[in-house]
Motif scaffolding. Structure first.
Motif, PDB file in Angstrom:
ATOM      1  N   ASP A  33     -11.344 -11.874 -18.575  1.00 19.74           N
ATOM      2  CA  ASP A  33     -12.702 -12.237 -18.178  1.00 19.74           C
ATOM      3  C   ASP A  33     -12.936 -11.815 -16.726  1.00 19.74           C
ATOM      4  O   ASP A  33     -11.990 -11.497 -15.988  1.00 19.74           O
ATOM      5  CB  ASP A  33     -12.937 -13.732 -18.377  1.00 19.74           C
TER       6      ASP A  33
ATOM      7  N   GLU B 203     -13.601 -13.373 -14.019  1.00 18.39           N
ATOM      8  CA  GLU B 203     -12.906 -14.172 -13.008  1.00 18.39           C
ATOM      9  C   GLU B 203     -11.456 -13.738 -12.854  1.00 18.39           C
ATOM     10  O   GLU B 203     -10.949 -13.576 -11.733  1.00 18.39           O
ATOM     11  CB  GLU B 203     -12.976 -15.649 -13.391  1.00 18.39           C
ATOM     12  N   THR B 204     -10.777 -13.521 -13.977  1.00 23.88           N
ATOM     13  CA  THR B 204      -9.372 -13.094 -13.929  1.00 23.88           C
ATOM     14  C   THR B 204      -9.254 -11.676 -13.390  1.00 23.88           C
ATOM     15  O   THR B 204      -8.333 -11.366 -12.619  1.00 23.88           O
ATOM     16  CB  THR B 204      -8.744 -13.188 -15.334  1.00 23.88           C
TER      17      THR B 204
ATOM     18  N   PHE C  42      -5.670 -15.026 -23.508  1.00 26.42           N
ATOM     19  CA  PHE C  42      -6.989 -14.755 -24.073  1.00 26.42           C
ATOM     20  C   PHE C  42      -6.874 -14.654 -25.592  1.00 26.42           C
ATOM     21  O   PHE C  42      -6.046 -13.909 -26.114  1.00 26.42           O
ATOM     22  CB  PHE C  42      -7.567 -13.474 -23.463  1.00 26.42           C
TER      23      PHE C  42
END
Length: 236
Positions: free
Chosen positions: A54, A56-57, A123
């Motif tokens: 995602d 953010e990661t 994930f």
């Protein structure tokens, strides 16, 4: 054991570990390494690289990916040649290429798969993708003649390492059982000092190191360190 066993290291990119995770004032760039094991009964792939994450990661780790297909091709293999996948654990930087290998058996510790499916571990699309074929293990197993999976919990509860016995000695693919070869060396020496009866205090070491030592490894290879541990005594 497989008479023609060989191990190829695959460069699958790198990521930047933030300073907050390095224990120091600066970030650290770490490689992402997988391993291709040639065996008489087929090719085994240990880890598959960095998966999509995602935003953010992605911003947190700033990964730079190298395609699994490209790395395999450099080693003279293709996705269709892989007979077995072994993931040391299911974080996104170790199982990212698994969806490219739908239908190929993936060996994983039962507790690791259960943890991944509970969330906040990896994930979901990298775990339960169409064609995902898991063979769950509960403990160690000889999965091919001379090829052992050994549980090495610590980084995750279900972490596992791969032992490859060759005619000229044993290679251990340790994954992230230790982050660095120097950490493995420190634990190995702590074990020796304990066995030699040196008085305490001495550093503690991971209990499964006893089992890995049973195989008398001549090399230990890691997922995020290009350095290789070898016994202190040897000919170069």
């Amino acid at each position: 054991m497989g008479k023609n066993t060989a191990v190829h290291r695959l460069d699958l990119g790198y990521f930047v570990r933030p300073a907050a995770e390095t224990g120091g004032p600066l970030p650290r760039v770490e490689p992402v390494l997988a391993y291709l094991v040639e065996h008489d009964q087929g090719l085994i792939l240990f880890d598959t690289g960095i998966g999509d994450a995602d935003p953010e990661t992605e911003a947190h780790y700033r990964p730079r990916r190298r395609a699994l297909q490209e790395a395999l091709s450099e080693a003279g293999a293709g996705l269709g040649d892989i007979s077995l996948v072994v993931n040391c654990h299911l974080h996104f930087d170790h199982c990212g290429g698994n969806p490219l290998l739908a239908g190929t058996p993936i060996l994983v510790q039962e507790v690791e798969l259960a943890t991944a499916r509970r969330g906040d571990h990896t994930f979901e699309e990298l775990v339960d993708f169409p064609g995902a074929t898991y063979e769950e293990l509960t403990g160690e197993a000889e999965v091919r003649p001379g090829i052992w999976i050994i549980p090495t919990p610590g980084h995750t509860q279900g972490h596992q390492s791969l032992v490859v016995r060759q005619n000229d000695g044993t290679v251990i693919l340790a994954g992230q059982a230790h982050d660095f070869a120097s950490e493995f060396a420190s634990d190995h020496l702590a074990r020796q000092a304990t066995l030699h009866g040196l008085r305490q205090p001495l550093p503690a070491y991971r209990h499964w190191l006893e089992r890995l030592t049973d195989f008398d490894p001549r090399r230990v290879l890691f997922a995020h360190d290009c350095s290789i541990w070898e016994p202190a005594r040897g000919t170069f």
